[in-house]
Design a protein around this motif. Structure first.
Motif, PDB file in Angstrom:
ATOM      1  N   GLU A 137       1.605  13.564   5.572  1.00  0.00           N
ATOM      2  CA  GLU A 137       1.030  14.397   5.952  1.00  0.00           C
ATOM      3  C   GLU A 137      -0.205  14.606   5.470  1.00  0.00           C
ATOM      4  OE1 GLU A 137       4.578  17.913   5.757  1.00  0.00           O
ATOM      5  OE2 GLU A 137       2.983  17.508   7.054  1.00  0.00           O
ATOM      6  N   TYR A 138      -0.910  13.482   5.603  1.00  0.00           N
ATOM      7  CA  TYR A 138      -2.976  13.114   5.641  1.00  0.00           C
ATOM      8  C   TYR A 138      -3.584  14.241   4.523  1.00  0.00           C
ATOM      9  CZ  TYR A 138      -3.588  10.763   9.584  1.00  0.00           C
ATOM     10  OH  TYR A 138      -3.410   9.696  10.893  1.00  0.00           O
ATOM     11  N   GLU A 139      -2.631  13.584   3.389  1.00  0.00           N
ATOM     12  CA  GLU A 139      -2.843  13.405   1.749  1.00  0.00           C
ATOM     13  C   GLU A 139      -3.941  11.865   2.156  1.00  0.00           C
ATOM     14  OE1 GLU A 139      -0.226  13.850  -0.998  1.00  0.00           O
ATOM     15  OE2 GLU A 139       1.095  15.268   0.718  1.00  0.00           O
ATOM     16  N   GLU A 140      -4.540  12.331   1.297  1.00  0.00           N
ATOM     17  CA  GLU A 140      -5.337  11.092   1.105  1.00  0.00           C
ATOM     18  C   GLU A 140      -4.356   9.619   0.130  1.00  0.00           C
ATOM     19  OE1 GLU A 140      -9.048   9.063  -1.355  1.00  0.00           O
ATOM     20  OE2 GLU A 140      -9.247  11.249  -1.363  1.00  0.00           O
ATOM     21  N   PRO A 141      -4.369   8.267   0.792  1.00  0.00           N
ATOM     22  CA  PRO A 141      -3.477   7.942  -0.132  1.00  0.00           C
ATOM     23  C   PRO A 141      -3.930   7.714  -1.184  1.00  0.00           C
ATOM     24  CG  PRO A 141      -4.400   6.599   1.983  1.00  0.00           C
ATOM     25  CD  PRO A 141      -5.029   7.761   1.833  1.00  0.00           C
ATOM     26  N   PRO A 142      -3.319   7.763  -2.241  1.00  0.00           N
ATOM     27  CA  PRO A 142      -3.956   6.945  -4.193  1.00  0.00           C
ATOM     28  C   PRO A 142      -4.369   5.551  -2.999  1.00  0.00           C
ATOM     29  CG  PRO A 142      -1.047   6.420  -3.331  1.00  0.00           C
ATOM     30  CD  PRO A 142      -2.162   7.137  -2.761  1.00  0.00           C
ATOM     31  N   PHE A 143      -5.353   5.802  -4.215  1.00  0.00           N
ATOM     32  CA  PHE A 143      -6.389   4.284  -4.153  1.00  0.00           C
ATOM     33  C   PHE A 143      -6.288   3.234  -4.390  1.00  0.00           C
ATOM     34  CE2 PHE A 143      -9.365   1.511  -5.531  1.00  0.00           C
ATOM     35  CZ  PHE A 143      -9.890   0.736  -4.640  1.00  0.00           C
ATOM     36  N   ASN A 144      -5.893   1.871  -3.257  1.00  0.00           N
ATOM     37  CA  ASN A 144      -4.676   0.935  -3.663  1.00  0.00           C
ATOM     38  C   ASN A 144      -6.457  -0.480  -3.614  1.00  0.00           C
ATOM     39  OD1 ASN A 144      -3.888  -1.826  -3.431  1.00  0.00           O
ATOM     40  ND2 ASN A 144      -2.037  -0.528  -2.575  1.00  0.00           N
TER      41      ASN A 144
ATOM     42  N   ASP B  35      -6.192  -2.832  -0.800  1.00  0.00           N
ATOM     43  CA  ASP B  35      -6.287  -2.213   0.353  1.00  0.00           C
ATOM     44  C   ASP B  35      -7.624  -2.681   1.497  1.00  0.00           C
ATOM     45  OD1 ASP B  35      -4.309  -1.417   1.032  1.00  0.00           O
ATOM     46  OD2 ASP B  35      -4.858   0.267   1.213  1.00  0.00           O
ATOM     47  N   ASP B  36      -7.744  -3.228   2.673  1.00  0.00           N
ATOM     48  CA  ASP B  36      -9.257  -2.859   3.581  1.00  0.00           C
ATOM     49  C   ASP B  36     -10.732  -3.265   3.289  1.00  0.00           C
ATOM     50  OD1 ASP B  36      -7.868   0.784   3.696  1.00  0.00           O
ATOM     51  OD2 ASP B  36      -6.758  -1.041   4.525  1.00  0.00           O
TER      52      ASP B  36
ATOM     53  N   GLN C 180       0.657  -0.784   0.084  1.00  0.00           N
ATOM     54  CA  GLN C 180      -0.046   0.267  -0.388  1.00  0.00           C
ATOM     55  C   GLN C 180       1.129   1.122   0.203  1.00  0.00           C
ATOM     56  OE1 GLN C 180      -0.512  -2.531   2.537  1.00  0.00           O
ATOM     57  NE2 GLN C 180      -2.474  -2.740   3.032  1.00  0.00           N
ATOM     58  N   PRO C 181       0.403   2.651  -0.790  1.00  0.00           N
ATOM     59  CA  PRO C 181       1.100   3.592  -0.751  1.00  0.00           C
ATOM     60  C   PRO C 181       0.651   4.254   0.461  1.00  0.00           C
ATOM     61  CG  PRO C 181      -1.106   3.719  -1.751  1.00  0.00           C
ATOM     62  CD  PRO C 181      -0.590   2.034  -1.019  1.00  0.00           C
ATOM     63  N   ARG C 182       1.784   4.949   0.931  1.00  0.00           N
ATOM     64  CA  ARG C 182       1.399   5.895   2.717  1.00  0.00           C
ATOM     65  C   ARG C 182       1.500   7.185   1.733  1.00  0.00           C
ATOM     66  NH1 ARG C 182       6.910   3.646   4.707  1.00  0.00           N
ATOM     67  NH2 ARG C 182       6.514   1.664   5.581  1.00  0.00           N
ATOM     68  N   GLN C 183       0.386   7.795   3.074  1.00  0.00           N
ATOM     69  CA  GLN C 183      -0.226   8.870   2.406  1.00  0.00           C
ATOM     70  C   GLN C 183       1.161   9.967   3.309  1.00  0.00           C
ATOM     71  OE1 GLN C 183      -0.730   7.526   4.811  1.00  0.00           O
ATOM     72  NE2 GLN C 183      -2.123   7.957   6.858  1.00  0.00           N
TER      73      GLN C 183
END
Lengths: 157, 157, 157, 157
Positions: free
Chosen positions: A143-150, A153-154, A138-141
DNA sequence: TTTT
DNA sequence: TTTT
């Protein structure tokens, strides 16, 4: 409400076998050795090797088939599974396997221990080494930007 | 070629905060306490509590927001991430968080410790409890039948 | 140069069996169920239970024998081991077990599911519940003071 | 009743610093990089590196100080710990570290990436490479013989 | 044989 | 701020 997780770092006993089911799904099998060293009561160094049956499915199977070779050191994450089969005498037998869901090649590219002239890794797959990881990817955000959709994930159900 | 994995079993310090990014992505935050007990040099029992900042995204965030409550014991699997931010004085600060990719509620349904009349879990979400697991949810093959396709699996790149 | 690690959260299928070797060493055995839920191709919820053979030695065996009961939810950390034995027909058979080196009781004290009048946990051991943890028991330093020496590493009390 | 476990495979950013407390206890510090690769929304490969602060105590510190070098790939198992300190302005700051309780050197002996002429590992410590493992070092029983007692649990040699 |  |  339960967890079944295995983490192994070891070396392949042989090149993986890559096969396909009737419906075309890739499945790879290989054995992986983990060795522990300890001292016995007399203070002598001993070691004991455990062999694990690893099975990988689909894309991960393809990657294992392409890039892994005998002797290669890998990280495997997966789960324990025992399945039954009938032996030649019709007796029910059980085999415990590790169903891999992540694999990481360790050491450096070209760094396999297959010995001999050829140099396993390069021979199997001349392209640049790539990570075999799964859900760790998974990509990492920042500074709390939304991470690119993966899509991996989840997905909880 | 690397692994970054965290496994925690602990208790929530507060109910999770569920928020949404500008683009509508769910993000949940909560703190999780792990406590270890040990004996000091004098043989006295001591304990030390560690607080972990947990962040979950998307579906897992929604589940955390719906089902988790203060005091609840959970299993968390994820990765360590340090991100930077500016404090009110314009200084760069760092915060380390655990980005969860799996969550399992432990103990029995209704077994939360929020105290008070209502009974935390039920109050938060009257629907039936469901597992919040992620990549652990792959089906398993039996006798080497092909496992049902699981889009969460094995996407290595 | 290798790692062999298993992490399980599951429920005991029966009370543990606590035995002693000829030389007086305690050994406990129990089976642990982990269940995963998934959706099949038709979108129907399915579940599959895996049974794990757990073995614990010495102090951890004693604790398992004293405190664990059928149905109890536990965290187990250990390693995979396959050993051979001869069946009644003289055939060599293999059994894969998890050799536990840490155990944590999950849920709340008294929260076991043994049903029946007595209330399993209390019946087994009326004393106060204590953690069965092992190497997690190291003390932690504060502000880089030296941590207190802990002779109890891998000793649960 | 709680678990705080971290598993990392990554590369050292620098040689470890080995120091001693006033009372003579060894402590080693080093930073470890883990890198994940992922594809962004445009399908482009991206990577993100996370830096972890690792601290080891006592025998494990000595081993890290002796055998680890910049670039070396290692497996680390430990726990997360956040401690506070005062910065030069008297403000309370927090730092999150991984307190290692196991370390395994990965790849082959001599296989470090410090580049340059000398070849890091050999230069630091000419003796034969030895495992830095900890609680993984327990002996294993065969056919249910009692395992040899191992005083070296959590002691790497 | 457990559990949800 | 949790829990035992």
């Amino acid at each position: 409400m339960s967890v079944n997780k295995v983490i192994l770092v070891g070396n392949l006993g042989k090149d993986p076998e890559l096969r396909y089911t009737a419906s075309g799904t890739a499945v790879a099998n290989f054995s992986l050795a983990t060795t522990e060293r300890f001292k016995d009561r007399d203070g002598n160094s001993q070691e004991k090797t455990e062999w694990h049956n690893i099975v990988a499915w689909r894309q991960l199977a393809e990657i294992c088939g392409k890039y892994l070779t005998k002797g290669r050191q890998v990280y495997i994450e997966g789960k324990i599974q025992t399945r039954s089969y009938e032996d030649r005498d019709g007796n029910k037998r059980y085999i415990t396997e590790i169903v891999a869901d992540q694999m990481q090649m360790l050491g450096r590219a070209g760094d396999d221990n297959s010995g001999g002239g050829g140099g396993g890794y390069q021979r199997r797959e001349p392209r640049q080494e790539r990570s075999g990881g799964g859900s760790n990817n998974q990509p990492r955000q920042t500074e709390y930007e939304e991470p690119p959709f993966n899509p991996d994930d989840d997905i909880p159900f």
